[in-house]
Design a protein around this motif. Structure first.
Motif, PDB file in Angstrom:
ATOM      1  N   ALA A 161       0.843  -1.211   0.000  1.00 27.93           N
ATOM      2  CA  ALA A 161       0.000   0.000   0.000  1.00 27.93           C
ATOM      3  C   ALA A 161       0.870   1.251   0.000  1.00 27.93           C
ATOM      4  N   ALA A 162       1.977   1.213   0.752  1.00 22.05           N
ATOM      5  CA  ALA A 162       2.856   2.392   0.824  1.00 22.05           C
ATOM      6  C   ALA A 162       3.568   2.624  -0.500  1.00 22.05           C
ATOM      7  N   GLY A 165       0.419   2.061  -3.589  1.00 20.53           N
ATOM      8  CA  GLY A 165      -0.957   2.466  -3.295  1.00 20.53           C
ATOM      9  C   GLY A 165      -1.393   3.762  -3.943  1.00 20.53           C
ATOM     10  N   ASP A 166      -0.436   4.584  -4.373  1.00 25.02           N
ATOM     11  CA  ASP A 166      -0.828   5.835  -5.045  1.00 25.02           C
ATOM     12  C   ASP A 166      -1.596   5.544  -6.326  1.00 25.02           C
ATOM     13  N   ASP A 169      -6.731   1.999  -6.052  1.00 23.85           N
ATOM     14  CA  ASP A 169      -7.849   2.473  -5.226  1.00 23.85           C
ATOM     15  C   ASP A 169      -8.638   1.325  -4.629  1.00 23.85           C
ATOM     16  N   ILE A 218      -3.256  -1.573   5.489  1.00 19.03           N
ATOM     17  CA  ILE A 218      -3.513  -0.854   4.231  1.00 19.03           C
ATOM     18  C   ILE A 218      -4.135   0.512   4.537  1.00 19.03           C
ATOM     19  N   ARG A 219      -5.106   0.520   5.461  1.00 18.44           N
ATOM     20  CA  ARG A 219      -5.796   1.770   5.787  1.00 18.44           C
ATOM     21  C   ARG A 219      -4.842   2.791   6.392  1.00 18.44           C
ATOM     22  N   GLU A 221      -1.867   3.305   5.522  1.00 18.59           N
ATOM     23  CA  GLU A 221      -1.125   3.928   4.422  1.00 18.59           C
ATOM     24  C   GLU A 221      -2.052   4.646   3.452  1.00 18.59           C
ATOM     25  N   ARG A 222      -3.223   4.077   3.223  1.00 18.85           N
ATOM     26  CA  ARG A 222      -4.154   4.594   2.198  1.00 18.85           C
ATOM     27  C   ARG A 222      -5.561   4.692   2.772  1.00 18.85           C
ATOM     28  N   ASP A 224      -8.037   6.369   2.083  1.00 19.15           N
ATOM     29  CA  ASP A 224      -9.148   6.545   1.137  1.00 19.15           C
ATOM     30  C   ASP A 224      -9.390   5.346   0.231  1.00 19.15           C
ATOM     31  N   ALA A 225      -8.493   4.359   0.277  1.00 22.81           N
ATOM     32  CA  ALA A 225      -8.653   3.214  -0.629  1.00 22.81           C
ATOM     33  C   ALA A 225      -9.842   2.355  -0.192  1.00 22.81           C
TER      34      ALA A 225
END
Ligand code: PNW
Length: 477
Positions: A161-162, A165-166, A169, A218-219, A221-222, A224-225
């Motif tokens: 994710a880090a 993850g950019d 989504d 995951i959350r 790092e991201r 909004d995913a």
């Protein structure tokens, strides 16, 4: 030829997502590229007698080297989304039970290039973090029956994710933990090929834990995913609905396949009837304080994989116990604590896997999820069929049987949506013919044919049909 398009597509929302799915070990090949180390499927497939014809994924569809061509073909066909999986042994090839070890920049780079290619083609990626290729070193340290595997998985998920993850989504933590646990550690017909029902149930728990811990990682790092999980839920029915014994048998299989994953993930509990039914196999002492809270994370969606119905009957011990569910090809049943249950043969038609075709299960499962977990978004993350290819003299591939299968199942999805199920998308299994696990390359699930001598890709009639359906649905917007 089958009818062109389902009449009922109009009930699907305009933003409904149409895609296809694959998995790393089934298509990539290049198993030592960039320092990738063996997964349990490399080991298993290279063990004589495990996989049909000794097939393995060393080359598979050569997708690792042909991903650009494959994404271009997806774009040509108008596919909107692509569910693929990331091979853990490419990302942290030296993981041990104690630590992730160094990150492979070359491994990350492959998925980085794949994501760039997809996004440039306007195709939405959905990344599965685990589709069965466990690093062999973790299996050697105990595999999924061991807690450390869940802990390392969460770290790996956070790392992906880090670092990637950019451009992702939508994350799927695990693919079909039922198969990992019961086929990998119960019947042994999947890697790593172990046959111990207590281990299979310990694997169930650590897969659940892996899912929960990974979701949190995951959350972090991201935030909004979208994060979800893919389950192969069973549409289970008693052979005789008037037989209390058959009804009880169906309830136990429902518990072992569906509720043992859904309940901890969505409600934070294990089903008491399953704890009781399996008490002679394991005392479940691998469930530690706090584990259920860790597993019970809010989810953005659940992915449902559906292929075929499940019918069960109480076994009275007389005659041969029927195992027509296809899970009994090993010497040991996949199912813990089910010696008193059998799986009677079901009526055709069948796919080339010998799986009975009945699209009602698709609607029933989606509507059940809608009833029991209202408001939770759903995706069909896999649905499809293996059939022998009919290559025509002009090189085209006719697969009317696959078109009929897809049409009927997509109609069943549309039916569930009309009844209120919040289904957001549908992914055909599979984009390409590929390594069908224990069945090797003999079973072809692709809407695109792969010639394994030349690696040539040929969209089958079903691919053109699916492209037409997507075009039709999009034009209605
Ligand atoms: C799923 N069963 O596997 C997987 O997610 C895919 O990788 C696979 O290629 C596809 O379905 C077709 O098999 C399954 O024995 C394998 O019930 C076996 C079973 C179910 C799903």
């Amino acid at each position: 030829a089958p009818d062109a398009l389902p009449a009922s597509l109009s009930s699907l929302p305009p933003d409904f997502v149409w895609g296809t799915a694959t998995a790393s070990y089934q298509i990539e090949g290049s198993v030592t590229a960039g320092g990738r180390t063996p997964s349990i499927w490399d080991t298993y497939s290279h063990t004589p007698g495990r996989v049909h014809d000794g097939d393995h994924g060393d080359v598979a569809d050569d997708h690792f080297l042909r991903y650009r061509e494959d994404v271009a073909l997806m774009k040509d066909l108008g596919l909107q989304a692509y569910r693929f999986s990331i091979a853990w042994p490419r990302i942290t090839p030296h993981v041990t039970a104690d630590s992730l070890g160094p990150v492979s920049e070359e491994g990350l780079d492959f998925y980085s290039r794949l994501l760039d290619e997809l996004l440039a083609a306007g195709i939405t990626p959905a990344a599965t973090l685990y589709h069965w290729d466990l690093p062999q070193a973790l299996e050697d340290a105990g595999g999924w029956p061991a807690r450390a595997t869940a802990e390392r998985f969460a770290e790996y998920a956070g790392l992906v994710a880090a670092r990637l993850g950019d451009r992702i989504d939508s994350f799927i933590t695990l693919n079909e933990p039922w198969c990992s646990a019961y086929l990998g550690y119960g019947s042994g017909v999947h890697a790593p090929g172990r046959t111990d029902h207590a281990d299979a149930l310990a694997a169930v728990h650590h897969l659940n834990l892996a899912h929960g811990l990974a979701t949190t990682a995951i959350r972090a790092e991201r935030p909004d995913a979208q994060v979800g999980v893919t389950l192969n839920l069973a549409w289970v029915r008693p052979a005789d609905a008037d037989s209390p014994a058959d009804v009880a048998a169906a309830h136990r299989i429902d518990g072992l396949q569906n509720r043992v994953f859904l309940d901890p993930m969505l409600d934070g509990t294990y089903p008491q009837d399953i704890l009781d039914a399996t008490s002679s196999v394991t005392d479940w002492s691998f469930v530690h304080d706090g584990d259920l809270a860790a597993i019970h994370q809010p989810l953005d969606f659940v992915g449902v994989n559906y292929y075929s119905p499940t019918v069960v009957r109480a076994y009275d011990g007389v005659g041969l116990r029927e195992e027509a569910d296809g899970h009994g090809d090993g010497a040991v049943s996949a199912w813990p604590a089910c010696e008193d249950i059998e799986f009677p043969a079901q009526p055709g038609p069948y796919t080339d896997m010998g799986w009975s075709i009945d699209a009602r299960g698709m609607s029933e499962l989606l509507l059940r999820m809608h009833r029991e977990h209202p408001g939770l978004d759903l995706y069909v993350t896999e649905n499809g069929s293996a059939f022998p290819d009919h290559v025509q003299p002009d090189g085209s591939v006719q697969d009317d049987d696959r078109i009929s299968y897809l049409r009927d199942h997509i109609e069943a999805v549309a039916h569930a949506v009309r009844e209120g199920a919040p289904v957001r998308g549908y992914y055909v299994w599979s984009f390409l013919d590929n390594f069908e696990w224990a069945r090797g390359y003999t079973k072809r699930f692709g809407i695109v044919r792969v010639n394994y001598e030349t690696q040539e890709r040929t969209p089958k009639a079903s691919a053109h049909w699916y492209a037409g359906l997507i075009g039709e649905h999009t034009a209605k917007d």
